[in-house]
Structures are given as structure tokens and as C-alpha cells.
Design an enzyme around this catalytic site. Structure first.
Site, PDB file in Angstrom:
ATOM      1  N   LYS A  19      -2.716   8.986   8.136  1.00 21.14           N
ATOM      2  CA  LYS A  19      -1.490   9.456   7.220  1.00 21.14           C
ATOM      3  C   LYS A  19      -1.579   8.602   5.948  1.00 21.14           C
ATOM      4  CE  LYS A  19       2.197   5.959   7.924  1.00 21.14           C
ATOM      5  NZ  LYS A  19       1.761   4.458   6.853  1.00 21.14           N
ATOM      6  N   ASN A  20      -2.119   8.076   5.714  1.00 23.53           N
ATOM      7  CA  ASN A  20      -2.230   7.375   4.578  1.00 23.53           C
ATOM      8  C   ASN A  20      -2.873   7.168   3.469  1.00 23.53           C
ATOM      9  OD1 ASN A  20      -0.613   5.175   5.100  1.00 23.53           O
ATOM     10  ND2 ASN A  20      -2.312   3.784   5.684  1.00 23.53           N
TER      11      ASN A  20
ATOM     12  N   CYS B 161       7.936   0.044   5.256  1.00 26.81           N
ATOM     13  CA  CYS B 161       8.471  -1.407   6.648  1.00 26.81           C
ATOM     14  C   CYS B 161       8.994  -2.696   5.542  1.00 26.81           C
ATOM     15  CB  CYS B 161       6.713  -0.937   6.987  1.00 26.81           C
ATOM     16  SG  CYS B 161       6.566   0.267   7.719  1.00 26.81           S
TER      17      CYS B 161
ATOM     18  N   ARG C 295       6.410  -6.042  -1.607  1.00 27.14           N
ATOM     19  CA  ARG C 295       5.482  -5.827  -2.083  1.00 27.14           C
ATOM     20  C   ARG C 295       5.394  -4.934  -3.515  1.00 27.14           C
ATOM     21  NH1 ARG C 295       5.441  -1.177   2.883  1.00 27.14           N
ATOM     22  NH2 ARG C 295       3.194  -0.888   2.078  1.00 27.14           N
TER      23      ARG C 295
ATOM     24  N   ASP D 284      -3.896  -3.275   9.347  1.00 24.81           N
ATOM     25  CA  ASP D 284      -2.622  -2.386  10.222  1.00 24.81           C
ATOM     26  C   ASP D 284      -2.678  -2.537  11.631  1.00 24.81           C
ATOM     27  OD1 ASP D 284      -1.169  -1.606   8.142  1.00 24.81           O
ATOM     28  OD2 ASP D 284      -3.254   0.161   7.622  1.00 24.81           O
TER      29      ASP D 284
ATOM     30  N   ARG E 204       7.108   7.486  12.313  1.00 24.48           N
ATOM     31  CA  ARG E 204       6.701   7.400  10.820  1.00 24.48           C
ATOM     32  C   ARG E 204       5.369   7.952  10.888  1.00 24.48           C
ATOM     33  NH1 ARG E 204       7.983   3.456   7.365  1.00 24.48           N
ATOM     34  NH2 ARG E 204       5.834   3.779   6.375  1.00 24.48           N
TER      35      ARG E 204
END
Ligand code: EPU
Length: 419
Positions: free
Chosen positions: A24-25, A118, A123, A307, A398
Site C-alpha cells: 500500500k505505502n 488515520c 501528523r 504499523d 483502505r
């Protein structure tokens, strides 16, 4: 309004194989990075998640032609146009900040909504902005909902990041690949996803050296062509299934992993006492309780990934003593703790550290505050006695491709309901 929930009746033993998807990232940076190309790009091995769909739709807003077919995305940027992106799509995910670097690199100008994602505590994106400014951009932050970034020209610069940031490292690479001259990013993030994005940009003709080390050197080029790229396997999705297998698996095989990328987790699982066999591109894991208590501290790569801090936590309830999880990347990333308490867990969090004691879990109604908190609640639900109902599952979708059907295929008693 009806919303989908995930329900799990815990206590089943899971068996079988899981095919891990693309990261995903990486994907959420490579899709915006395609804006920099002047010809067709094919990206393969994408995860089938809502963040990918949102970013593809943002490319469409720039008049880029896209075709998303399962895990493959074809991008044709030949009729690209610079359009403002101050909309709710941008706000629905954190990684939309990569549109800033990519659009700045391509057009020298963009107007874009502020990134969401999230809720993990503060952030900020000050390091991204510091990088853009160093390359010559001016930033107009007078609006509370969007940001205007503009440069007459982008010129390479030496940028020392105050904080090791995955997002800032990638965003500065995106803005710098077509800048004039050399950019040096020092104190750069070393995560595998940074390397994957650099490899993608190199496949377009960019000149990048040092990705994966703390100094990245980028020599700007005027044009970038098309390419084919395969996204690397997702170390966090793989890690989540490794935790699930250690919680309730009988020889679960997880395919499509890069062993070095999951090593910080496999080392911890072995310390717990998990029976785990790692092969060239797969791992076989089985529940092998009783586990020993362990201490975990999240760190930048190659440290233990933030994560995976939430997904591994339910395993610590199965240990024979007290475990501590210290979060150094996002000290407030503990919103799963109250939900686990609702399930009967003996856990508390204070000052960035969770204290976790042996506990038996009971099914309850719980709320997924963020993506990896959702993954944690799935692991907990699989372990718990009775039915767990997880609300706010949009966060889980997601980041995890078909997680409900994958777990069902392994033998989990899991289903979705509209409530
Ligand atoms: N930070 C700043 N200023 C900045 C940028 C970051 O203070 O300009 C701070 C952050 O607040 C955080 C730390 O630096 O405390 C590290 O943040 P980083 O920038 O590395 O995180 P990110 O790029 O926003 C990515 C992943 C996250 C993952 C982190 C850390 C994406 C889209 N997100 O976020 O993934 O937790 O790196 O590895 O790549 C997830 O997948 O669930 C997720 C949250």
C-alpha cells in the site's frame, strides 16, 4: 445511514495459504509519481484497496486517462492538465500529499486540499514543505482547507531532514527529479517503500542514487518517459497475517514476501516463541503457545514498524508475563487500547508505552479508529470467545485487500453485515 460492520466469532483454527499483495505505502506514492511521466505507464501488483481507487480517481481529475483492472493500472498522461484538487477525495487519505510533490515536479504549481488519513495524533508535513521551499517553491497557506505551491523554477538543493520521514523523503524526490541540478536529501528515510518509489522513478529515466541509505542524491532530468513497474510486496499486510497465524493458525503459508523486509517482525515473533519457517519468498507459521512476554519499541526501518505495533498486540495477551510496547513514531497511536479493554484485555497505555498482561478476550462491540487499529481488532476478534462486531471498517478497507474473504478461506467464522 446503513454502515457495514465486520463480525467475527472467535476461536477457530485457521489453515491454508494467503497471497500477500503489493505494498500500500509504495502504491500510494507510485500512482501520484506517474504524473511526472510524459508517456504511458503500467503499474502492476497493486493492492485492491480504496486508497488506490481514490488516487486513481485524482489522476482522472487531472485529465489523465486511467484503466484500473484488478491489480494493474494503465496510466496515459498525454492529455494531462493542471487542475486544482481541493476536494474531499484529497482529504480522505494521507497519501494525497504525494500529489503535491508530483504536481510541483510536473507543473511547478499546484493547488491542493490538505491531506487526511488515520488519526494517529499530530501528523505535520513541515518537512515536506521545508523541502519544497529549499527547491525554490513558495507556499501559500492562507486558506484553512487547501494549499497553493508554486515555483518559477525548481533548482536542486541540499536538504537535511530534521525528522526521518517516509513521506517527506518521497515527496522531495518527486519534486526534485525534474528540477535543475543536484538535490541531496540527508537523514532520509530508508524504508523499502522509499526504494520502490526511487526504482519506479529510475524506470522513467530519473537519476537517483542512494535510496535505502540515509543520503539520497538526485540529479534532475528534463523529461521522464513511460515504463512498466511491479510494486514490492506489502510487509505490513504480510506481517498482519503472520500475527494472525501466530494467534490461531495451523501451518498458514504466506506467499509473496521479501524476508528481509519482514525480519524485524520475524525476529520478535521468534522471541515470543512462535514456530515460524521463512523460505525465499514465503513464510509458514503456526500457533505454538505458550508464548514468552516481549518488549517492543517501534523505530524507523529497519526497526520494528509502527504499523505492526497494533496487529502484534493481541499476541502479547497469550504470553506468560507482562509485555511493553513503546511507540516512538506516533506516541498517541494507542486508540485500540480502550477497544481491547472492552474485550476484557488487561492493557493500559501511558506516555507512549502500552503495558500488556496475560488476558482472555471476549467478543464485544468495538470501533476501528484507524487502519492498523482495525487490523489489531481483527486479530483480537479471531482470538476472542464469542462474537466481536467491528465498526468503522472503512479504515480497514483502505489498506487490506479482501481481508474478510481471505480469512474466511482460512476457516475463520467472519462475515460482514449492514447495520
Ligand atoms: N513528521 C513530522 N513532520 C513531517 C513529516 C513527519 O513531524 O513533515 C513526523 C510524523 O508526525 C511522525 C514521524 O515524523 O511522528 C514519521 O512520519 P512519516 O513522515 O515517516 O510518516 P508518513 O510518511 O506520514 C508513512 C506511512 C504510515 C507509517 C509511517 C511510518 C504512508 C502513506 N504512510 O507515513 O503508514 O506509519 O510512514 O512508517 O506511507 C499505515 O500504513 O497504517 C500508516 C499510517
Amino acid at each position: 445511514m446503513a454502515q457495514e460492520v465486520i463480525k467475527i466469532r472467535g476461536g477457530q483454527t485457521l489453515k491454508g495459504e494467503v497471497n500477500n499483495h503489493g505494498a500500500k505505502n509504495s502504491a500510494v506514492a507510485i500512482i501520484p509519481a506517474a504524473i511526472l511521466a510524459e508517456d504511458k505507464v503500467t503499474i502492476e501488483g497493486l493492492p485492491e484497496i480504496s486508497d488506490v481507487e481514490t488516487l486513481v480517481s485524482l489522476l482522472g481529475d487531472l485529465n489523465i486517462k486511467t484503466e484500473l483492472d484488478g491489480m494493474t493500472l494503465n496510466v496515459d498522461p498525454n492529455e494531462i492538465e493542471n487542475a486544482p484538487l481541493p476536494n474531499n477525495k484529497v482529504e480522505s487519505l494521507r497519501a494525497s500529499y504525494y500529489m503535491m510533490g508530483a504536481m510541483l515536479g510536473r507543473f511547478k504549481k499546484c493547488v491542493i486540499g490538505l491531506p487526511g488519513g488515520c488519526p494517529l495524533g499530530p501528523r505535520p508535513i513541515d518537512q515536506h514543505i521545508k523541502g519544497f521551499k529549499a527547491l525554490g517553491a513558495k507556499i501559500d497557506e492562507s486558506s484553512t482547507t487547501s494549499m497553493k505551491i508554486e515555483a518559477d523554477k525548481l533548482v536542486g538543493a541540499n536538504i537535511f531532514l530534521d525528522i526521518v520521514s517516509v513521506g517527506a523523503t518521497i515527496n522531495i524526490m518527486l519534486a526534485a527529479v525534474r528540477a535543475e541540478g543536484q538535490t541531496v536529501i540527508e537523514n532520509a528515510a530508508k524504508e523499502p517503500e522509499v526504494v520502490d518509489v526511487a526504482n519506479f522513478l529510475s524506470s522513467l529515466g530519473a537519476n537517483i542514487k542512494g535510496a535505502g541509505t540515509s543520503t539520497i542524491k538526485i540529479n534532475g532530468v528534463e523529461h521522464l518517459h513511460g515504463s512498466h513497474h511491479q510494486v514490492i510486496p506489502d510487509r505490513i499486510e504480510a506481517g498482519t497475517y503472520m500475527c494472525i497465524a501466530a494467534a490461531c493458525g495451523e501451518n498458514i503459508k504466506i506467499n509473496n514476501i521479501i524476508p528481509t523486509h519482514v525480519e524485524p517482525l520475524t525476529v520478535k515473533l521468534k522471541e515470543l516463541g512462535v514456530d515460524i519457517q521463512v523460505n525465499d519468498d514465503s513464510a509458514v507459521i503456526k500457533r505454538s503457545t505458550p508464548y514468552s512476554s516481549v518488549d517492543i519499541k517501534t523505530l524507523v526501518y529497519p526497526g520494528f514498524a509502527t504499523d505492526l505495533q497494533q496487529p502484534i498486540t493481541p499476541l502479547l495477551f497469550m504470553a506468560d508475563g507482562v509485555s511493553f510496547v513503546t511507540e516512538t513514531i506516533y506516541p498517541a497511536r494507542f486508540r485500540h487500547v480502550d477497544e481491547l479493554k472492552n474485550m476484557g484485555a488487561n492493557i493500559s497505555a501511558d506516555n507512549g508505552t502500552a503495558t500488556i498482561k496475560p488476558s482472555s478476550l471476549t467478543g464485544a462491540e468495538v470501533y476501528a479508529s484507524d487502519l492498523r487499529a482495525g487490523a489489531c481488532l481483527i486479530v483480537a476478534g479471531l482470538l476472542a470467545e464469542g462474537v466481536t462486531t467491528i465498526y468503522n471498517v472503512k479504515h480497514i478497507y483502505r489498506g487490506y485487500t479482501n481481508i474478510v474473504s481471505t480469512l474466511k478461506s482460512l476457516g475463520a467464522d467472519i462475515w460482514t453485515e449492514e447495520v
